[in-house]
Design an enzyme around this catalytic site. Structure first.
Site, PDB file in Angstrom:
ATOM      1  N   SER A 116      15.064   5.343 -16.958  1.00 20.82           N
ATOM      2  CA  SER A 116      14.099   4.527 -17.730  1.00 20.82           C
ATOM      3  C   SER A 116      13.728   3.182 -17.316  1.00 20.82           C
ATOM      4  O   SER A 116      12.867   2.225 -17.368  1.00 20.82           O
ATOM      5  CB  SER A 116      14.345   4.409 -19.127  1.00 20.82           C
ATOM      6  OG  SER A 116      15.436   4.003 -19.440  1.00 20.82           O
ATOM      7  N   LYS A 152      17.349  -1.789 -22.097  1.00 24.11           N
ATOM      8  CA  LYS A 152      15.653  -1.891 -21.819  1.00 24.11           C
ATOM      9  C   LYS A 152      15.478  -3.344 -21.552  1.00 24.11           C
ATOM     10  O   LYS A 152      16.251  -4.275 -21.470  1.00 24.11           O
ATOM     11  CB  LYS A 152      15.081  -1.521 -23.358  1.00 24.11           C
ATOM     12  CG  LYS A 152      15.312  -0.186 -23.845  1.00 24.11           C
ATOM     13  CD  LYS A 152      14.848   0.920 -22.720  1.00 24.11           C
ATOM     14  CE  LYS A 152      15.117   2.418 -23.424  1.00 24.11           C
ATOM     15  NZ  LYS A 152      14.505   3.472 -22.361  1.00 24.11           N
TER      16      LYS A 152
END
Length: 246
Positions: A116, A152
């Protein structure tokens, strides 16, 4: 050298001791061959003569120079392999020691799983996370979610307003973010009502791979509370060819 001194020598030292003697033996063999040839000539010219040259039978020699040199080369090669293996183990020990030291202070070492955060981070890469942090927009953050650590990028902090259009452009407080770290913009799996204001004490985070990442755009994860944050990602230490600050 006495017999008791010889017994103290190892295999390589003995071979090195006998190598000069073996070379001298080879020279004697050459001279011996010359004498044999000369003896044959004299025999053919003077069959009745008793004059001959005594030659030593070279086949009876026990020391062979080539064999000794091959054995010395084999021993040296074996030592070279041992040195390489020793260096590898020493490197691994140093890496392990550095990891333990870092973990003992204000840092933690993590391995990335998933894709991701491509292209900034890829799966199986190893990173260092600073436990003392001051997070700002654009920083990489590691946080706990369902007993796992996710990584993230911080998009907005407490009180800021986030908006995302259909093309995947991200706006914070009405200004479009410059995101060179994103290769393919996408609105992704977004089920929150936009524009969205970040709650107090929380961070709005997104993965760089916008199409596949599940992050604060989705109510399943939502914004990240400060108490779940492990730290700020600051350095990549593996693989070696990609060591860099983050």
């Amino acid at each position: 050298m006495k017999n008791k001194d010889l017994k103290k020598l190892n295999r390589k030292e003995l071979l090195e001791l006998f190598l000069p003697l073996s070379k001298e033996n080879d020279e004697l063999k050459k001279e011996n061959k010359k004498l044999q040839n000369k003896n044959d000539i004299i025999k053919s010219e003077k069959k009745e003569s008793d004059l001959t040259f005594v030659a030593v039978d070279s086949e009876e020699a026990e020391v062979n120079t080539q064999n000794i040199e091959k054995e010395l080369n084999r021993i040296n090669e074996k030592k070279s392999v041992f040195k390489v293996i020793t260096r590898i183990f020493a490197t691994l020990i140093i890496v392990a020691a550095v990891t333990v030291l870092l973990s003992s202070f204000a840092f933690s070492v993590l391995r990335v799983t998933g894709v991701s955060m491509r292209p900034a981070l890829d799966t199986q890469e190893v990173i260092i996370v600073a436990k003392k942090y001051n997070l700002q927009c654009g920083d990489l953050v590691a946080f706990y979610y369902n007993n796992e650590i996710l990584i993230k990028r911080v998009i907005a902090t407490s009180g800021q307003i986030v908006d995302i259009n259909e093309q995947g452009d991200v706006y914070v407080d009405g200004k479009q973010l410059d995101e060179p770290y994103v290769m393919d913009k996408d609105k992704g799996k977004c089920d929150i009502i936009l524009p969205y204001q970040v709650p107090e004490g929380k961070f709005f985070v997104m993965g760089d791979s916008r199409k596949t990442s599940v992050d604060s755009r989705n109510s399943t994860i939502g914004c990240i509370s400060d108490k779940y944050i492990e730290g700020k990602v600051i350095f990549r230490i593996w693989p070696f060819n990609k060591i860099s600050l983050l």
